[in-house]
Design a protein around this motif. Structure first.
Motif, PDB file in Angstrom:
ATOM      1  N   ALA A 171      15.726   5.035  49.267  1.00  0.00           N
ATOM      2  CA  ALA A 171      15.104   3.953  48.509  1.00  0.00           C
ATOM      3  C   ALA A 171      13.712   4.380  48.059  1.00  0.00           C
ATOM      4  CB  ALA A 171      14.999   2.699  49.379  1.00  0.00           C
ATOM      5  N   GLU A 172      13.195   3.661  47.106  1.00  0.00           N
ATOM      6  CA  GLU A 172      11.807   3.857  46.698  1.00  0.00           C
ATOM      7  C   GLU A 172      11.000   2.656  47.160  1.00  0.00           C
ATOM      8  OE1 GLU A 172      11.220   4.572  42.553  1.00  0.00           O
ATOM      9  OE2 GLU A 172      11.564   6.728  42.784  1.00  0.00           O
ATOM     10  N   ARG A 173       9.753   2.892  47.487  1.00  0.00           N
ATOM     11  CA  ARG A 173       8.893   1.770  47.845  1.00  0.00           C
ATOM     12  C   ARG A 173       7.561   1.899  47.123  1.00  0.00           C
ATOM     13  NH1 ARG A 173       5.971   2.554  53.664  1.00  0.00           N
ATOM     14  NH2 ARG A 173       5.748   4.807  53.673  1.00  0.00           N
ATOM     15  N   GLU A 174       6.966   0.751  46.843  1.00  0.00           N
ATOM     16  CA  GLU A 174       5.660   0.748  46.198  1.00  0.00           C
ATOM     17  C   GLU A 174       4.590   1.020  47.236  1.00  0.00           C
ATOM     18  OE1 GLU A 174       3.518  -1.879  42.776  1.00  0.00           O
ATOM     19  OE2 GLU A 174       4.099  -2.964  44.597  1.00  0.00           O
ATOM     20  N   MET A 175       3.673   1.869  46.907  1.00  0.00           N
ATOM     21  CA  MET A 175       2.545   2.185  47.771  1.00  0.00           C
ATOM     22  C   MET A 175       1.248   1.980  46.995  1.00  0.00           C
ATOM     23  SD  MET A 175       3.534   3.093  50.819  1.00  0.00           S
ATOM     24  CE  MET A 175       2.132   4.004  51.464  1.00  0.00           C
ATOM     25  N   ALA A 176       0.155   1.832  47.732  1.00  0.00           N
ATOM     26  CA  ALA A 176      -1.163   1.739  47.117  1.00  0.00           C
ATOM     27  C   ALA A 176      -1.997   2.922  47.586  1.00  0.00           C
ATOM     28  CB  ALA A 176      -1.846   0.438  47.508  1.00  0.00           C
ATOM     29  N   LYS A 177      -2.839   3.426  46.691  1.00  0.00           N
ATOM     30  CA  LYS A 177      -3.719   4.545  47.034  1.00  0.00           C
ATOM     31  C   LYS A 177      -5.160   4.119  46.824  1.00  0.00           C
ATOM     32  CE  LYS A 177      -4.378   9.505  46.445  1.00  0.00           C
ATOM     33  NZ  LYS A 177      -3.871  10.734  45.803  1.00  0.00           N
ATOM     34  N   LEU A 178      -5.979   4.419  47.812  1.00  0.00           N
ATOM     35  CA  LEU A 178      -7.399   4.108  47.767  1.00  0.00           C
ATOM     36  C   LEU A 178      -8.190   5.393  47.557  1.00  0.00           C
ATOM     37  CD1 LEU A 178      -9.970   2.340  48.291  1.00  0.00           C
ATOM     38  CD2 LEU A 178      -9.635   2.837  50.734  1.00  0.00           C
ATOM     39  N   GLN A 179      -9.125   5.344  46.612  1.00  0.00           N
ATOM     40  CA  GLN A 179     -10.081   6.429  46.396  1.00  0.00           C
ATOM     41  C   GLN A 179     -11.467   5.799  46.515  1.00  0.00           C
ATOM     42  OE1 GLN A 179      -9.775   9.547  43.098  1.00  0.00           O
ATOM     43  NE2 GLN A 179     -11.285   8.144  42.257  1.00  0.00           N
ATOM     44  N   ILE A 180     -12.266   6.274  47.445  1.00  0.00           N
ATOM     45  CA  ILE A 180     -13.560   5.644  47.707  1.00  0.00           C
ATOM     46  C   ILE A 180     -14.617   6.697  47.999  1.00  0.00           C
ATOM     47  CG2 ILE A 180     -13.038   5.313  50.184  1.00  0.00           C
ATOM     48  CD1 ILE A 180     -14.572   2.612  49.937  1.00  0.00           C
ATOM     49  N   PHE A 181     -15.865   6.396  47.656  1.00  0.00           N
ATOM     50  CA  PHE A 181     -16.974   7.318  47.851  1.00  0.00           C
ATOM     51  C   PHE A 181     -17.937   6.719  48.873  1.00  0.00           C
ATOM     52  CE2 PHE A 181     -15.151   7.795  43.694  1.00  0.00           C
ATOM     53  CZ  PHE A 181     -15.037   9.167  43.540  1.00  0.00           C
ATOM     54  N   VAL A 182     -18.379   7.553  49.822  1.00  0.00           N
ATOM     55  CA  VAL A 182     -19.205   7.064  50.926  1.00  0.00           C
ATOM     56  C   VAL A 182     -20.182   8.159  51.344  1.00  0.00           C
ATOM     57  CG1 VAL A 182     -17.481   7.806  52.633  1.00  0.00           C
ATOM     58  CG2 VAL A 182     -19.108   6.010  53.237  1.00  0.00           C
ATOM     59  N   PRO A 183     -21.415   7.796  51.761  1.00  0.00           N
ATOM     60  CA  PRO A 183     -22.348   8.815  52.253  1.00  0.00           C
ATOM     61  C   PRO A 183     -21.743   9.593  53.419  1.00  0.00           C
ATOM     62  CG  PRO A 183     -23.496   6.758  51.902  1.00  0.00           C
ATOM     63  CD  PRO A 183     -22.033   6.467  51.717  1.00  0.00           C
ATOM     64  N   ARG A 184     -22.077  10.866  53.508  1.00  0.00           N
ATOM     65  CA  ARG A 184     -21.477  11.750  54.512  1.00  0.00           C
ATOM     66  C   ARG A 184     -21.622  11.202  55.928  1.00  0.00           C
ATOM     67  NH1 ARG A 184     -23.738  17.646  54.392  1.00  0.00           N
ATOM     68  NH2 ARG A 184     -22.787  17.566  52.313  1.00  0.00           N
ATOM     69  N   GLU A 185     -22.793  10.629  56.256  1.00  0.00           N
ATOM     70  CA  GLU A 185     -23.040  10.175  57.625  1.00  0.00           C
ATOM     71  C   GLU A 185     -22.239   8.925  58.000  1.00  0.00           C
ATOM     72  OE1 GLU A 185     -26.552   8.689  55.077  1.00  0.00           O
ATOM     73  OE2 GLU A 185     -25.275  10.475  55.231  1.00  0.00           O
TER      74      GLU A 185
END
Length: 362
Positions: free
Chosen positions: A127-141
């Motif tokens: 089967a196929e399923r819908e997925m979500a992808k998150l791309q986010i930017f954050v300070p290294r620390e």
């Protein structure tokens, strides 16, 4: 263990949401707060099965076929109503695991495949399923604390793996305006920050929680992120594909299959002299998938409940097929017992000894 805890245990491995929309799975009769004294697995829930549960001190029956499929207008003490009466009278909970168990890679089709000795098993029609992808930017620390917060709400879960993230170093820049309250930087001055780009996936139904977590765990007043949807191959699907150790005559091999599955009739549609090695199985009644199965290239298709005109359709499609009866699903009685005990070895599970086959070959 309470019924609600048992359902949670099952749902974690064989999600009820994987059932077809027309199906009826989960707790059909009973009380979520009841304590499980014992479990009886069965293909169908009949009066004889209910009595067997009473005799074995099992207050929970898990059936493959749902006793209740559609809305009930009255319950009389006859037919299916008599079974419902007996369940309630004896305080027995009834759980159905139907198409969600069929879709599982260790489900009923796989149990049949195991019984007849197929190896290299995999989902026949993934089967196929819908997925979500998150791309986010954050300070290294702050990257580790953000990953931890996201993982706690289910982000980065892929099959049997958790905390799955990809990260890449880079630089981000921004200029806070006069009304901003920047975590880093000064109003009206361009700021360049060493940042990490995180990428991860999650189930779409979690999106609200994910966005709430981003805004509570990210240090920035205005976190920069993208979320988009895509389709991926699921670990669930329809049927099982497997292989034999070597090519064999289909007629010769099916003789042993009939014995191994303990079925009274087996009907072949196609050339009985053909040599086969790859086999596709859809337990129960799977002939509606004939076009999809034919496209997989398996040498032989095993399913049940094939009608006369459907058999001609199979011949026209050139798909060698054997009708192994719907009741071949009886292998799930013992198979589900073993499966449940693999989830929790402390479960007291019994396999029903009652035959619920409505047919008798003469």
């Amino acid at each position: 263990m309470l019924i609600k805890e048992l359902l949670k245990l099952i749902d974690a491995e064989i999600p009820f949401k994987k059932a077809e929309s027309w199906d009826n799975v989960g707790l059909l009769i009973g009380d979520m707060s009841s304590e499980v004294t014992g479990i009886l697995t069965t293909l169908d829930c009949t009066l004889e099965v209910v009595q067997e549960a009473v005799d074995k001190n099992c207050n929970t029956i898990i059936a493959h076929h749902p006793l209740i499929f559609s809305g009930i207008k009255r319950i009389e003490n006859q037919g299916y109503g008599a079974v419902i009466h007996a369940l309630i009278k004896n305080d027995i909970q009834l759980i159905a695991m139907h198409t969600n168990l069929d879709a599982y890679d260790q489900g009923v089709s796989a149990m049949i495949a195991d019984k007849i000795g197929l190896t290299k098993q995999q989902i026949l029609l993934p089967a196929e399923r819908e997925m979500a992808k998150l791309q986010i930017f954050v300070p290294r620390e702050d990257v580790e604390s953000l990953k931890q917060a996201l993982a706690q709400v289910g982000v980065g879960q892929i099959g049997d793996y958790s905390d799955c993230f990809f990260q890449l170093e880079g630089q981000g820049q921004f200029r806070p305006n006069a009304s901003a309250s920047p975590y880093i930087g000064t109003s009206n001055q361009l700021e360049v920050v060493e940042e990490m780009k995180l990428e991860c996936v999650f189930d779409p139904h979690l999106q609200k929680k994910v966005e709430e977590t981003i805004h509570s765990a990210h240090p920035y007043e205005e976190p920069a992120y993208d979320i988009y949807r895509f389709h991926a191959t699921d670990q669930f699907g329809t049927g099982i594909r497997g292989e034999l150790a070597s090519s064999v005559s289909v007629k010769e091999w099916l003789t042993s299959v009939k014995e191994q599955l303990n079925i009274e009739t087996l009907r072949l549609i196609g050339d009985s002299s053909k040599m086969i090695r790859t086999v596709g199985i859809i337990s129960g009644a799977g002939v509606s998938y004939m076009k999809e199965v034919a496209a997989t290239g398996v040498d032989l298709f095993l399913t049940g409940d094939i009608k006369y005109h459907e058999a001609h359709d199979l011949l026209m499609a050139g798909l060698l097929t054997a009708d192994i009866e719907h009741y071949s699903e009886q292998v799930m009685i013992e198979g589900l017992k073993e499966l449940l005990q693999s989830f929790d070895s402390k479960l007291n599970v019994h396999a029903s000894e009652q035959s619920t086959n409505p047919f008798k070959a003469i």
